[in-house]
Design a protein around this motif. Structure first.
Motif, mmCIF file in Angstrom:
data_model
loop_
_atom_site.group_PDB
_atom_site.id
_atom_site.type_symbol
_atom_site.label_atom_id
_atom_site.label_comp_id
_atom_site.label_asym_id
_atom_site.label_seq_id
_atom_site.Cartn_x
_atom_site.Cartn_y
_atom_site.Cartn_z
ATOM 1 N N GLU A 161 0.848 -1.195 0.000
ATOM 2 C CA GLU A 161 0.000 0.000 0.000
ATOM 3 C C GLU A 161 0.879 1.239 0.000
ATOM 4 O OE1 GLU A 161 -3.214 2.251 2.915
ATOM 5 O OE2 GLU A 161 -2.156 0.489 3.635
ATOM 6 N N ILE A 205 1.236 5.115 0.749
ATOM 7 C CA ILE A 205 0.590 6.161 1.533
ATOM 8 C C ILE A 205 1.371 7.464 1.370
ATOM 9 C CG2 ILE A 205 -0.430 4.604 3.225
ATOM 10 C CD1 ILE A 205 1.792 5.292 5.156
ATOM 11 N N GLN A 228 2.188 -6.015 -8.593
ATOM 12 C CA GLN A 228 2.106 -4.560 -8.611
ATOM 13 C C GLN A 228 3.494 -4.003 -8.897
ATOM 14 O OE1 GLN A 228 0.843 -4.897 -4.443
ATOM 15 N NE2 GLN A 228 -0.717 -3.365 -4.934
ATOM 16 N N GLN A 255 3.872 -5.822 3.227
ATOM 17 C CA GLN A 255 3.419 -6.778 4.241
ATOM 18 C C GLN A 255 4.270 -8.052 4.208
ATOM 19 O OE1 GLN A 255 1.114 -6.093 6.487
ATOM 20 N NE2 GLN A 255 0.680 -4.098 5.573
ATOM 21 N N ASP A 298 4.758 -10.352 1.006
ATOM 22 C CA ASP A 298 4.916 -9.575 -0.233
ATOM 23 C C ASP A 298 6.324 -9.821 -0.784
ATOM 24 O OD1 ASP A 298 2.397 -8.459 -0.089
ATOM 25 O OD2 ASP A 298 3.079 -6.505 0.620
#
Length: 124
Positions: free
Chosen positions: A3, A5, A72, A86, A89
């Motif tokens: 993710e 951010i 990704q 995470q 990953d």
């Protein structure tokens, strides 16, 4: 799943101040940074328990991530962006621009038994 951010940044005529406070979803136990990278690929692993936060302090690089379900690719090119990786990953870092400094914050101290080097099969 990884993710991206945005970190809170205050900018004025004196420059920028980016804050890493109450946004990292873990207690930081280890900090390291990668720099002086040629055309090599770094990483190439996943973790059993460690969560990581990657921040490109200077320059740019790409991070490929594979969760086993989804692939990704992220481009980190701003000190105000943070990529949370995470456990599980599988990731690799590459395409480092000259002068890039990539800082990693980790939830655990270094433990060689926490690393899994085998990649997932490509997601379909």
């Amino acid at each position: 799943m990884a993710e991206l951010i945005n970190l809170t940044t205050f900018a004025d005529t004196r420059g920028n101040l980016t804050v890493i406070e109450r946004v990292i979803p873990f207690t930081i136990k280890r900090i390291f940074y990668i720099y002086g990278v040629d055309d090599s690929v770094r990483g190439g692993h996943r973790h059993k328990t460690t969560i990581q936060a990657a921040i490109c302090l200077k320059g740019s690089c790409k991070i490929f991530n594979n969760t086993g379900q989804e692939e990704q690719e992220f481009t980190l090119n701003s000190a105000s962006q943070c990529l949370i990786l995470q456990p599980g990953d599988w990731h690799k870092m590459y395409d480092f621009e000259d002068g890039t400094i990539l800082m990693i914050l980790a939830s655990e101290h270094f433990d060689p038994d926490d690393y899994i080097y085998e990649s997932y099969l490509p997601a379909v």
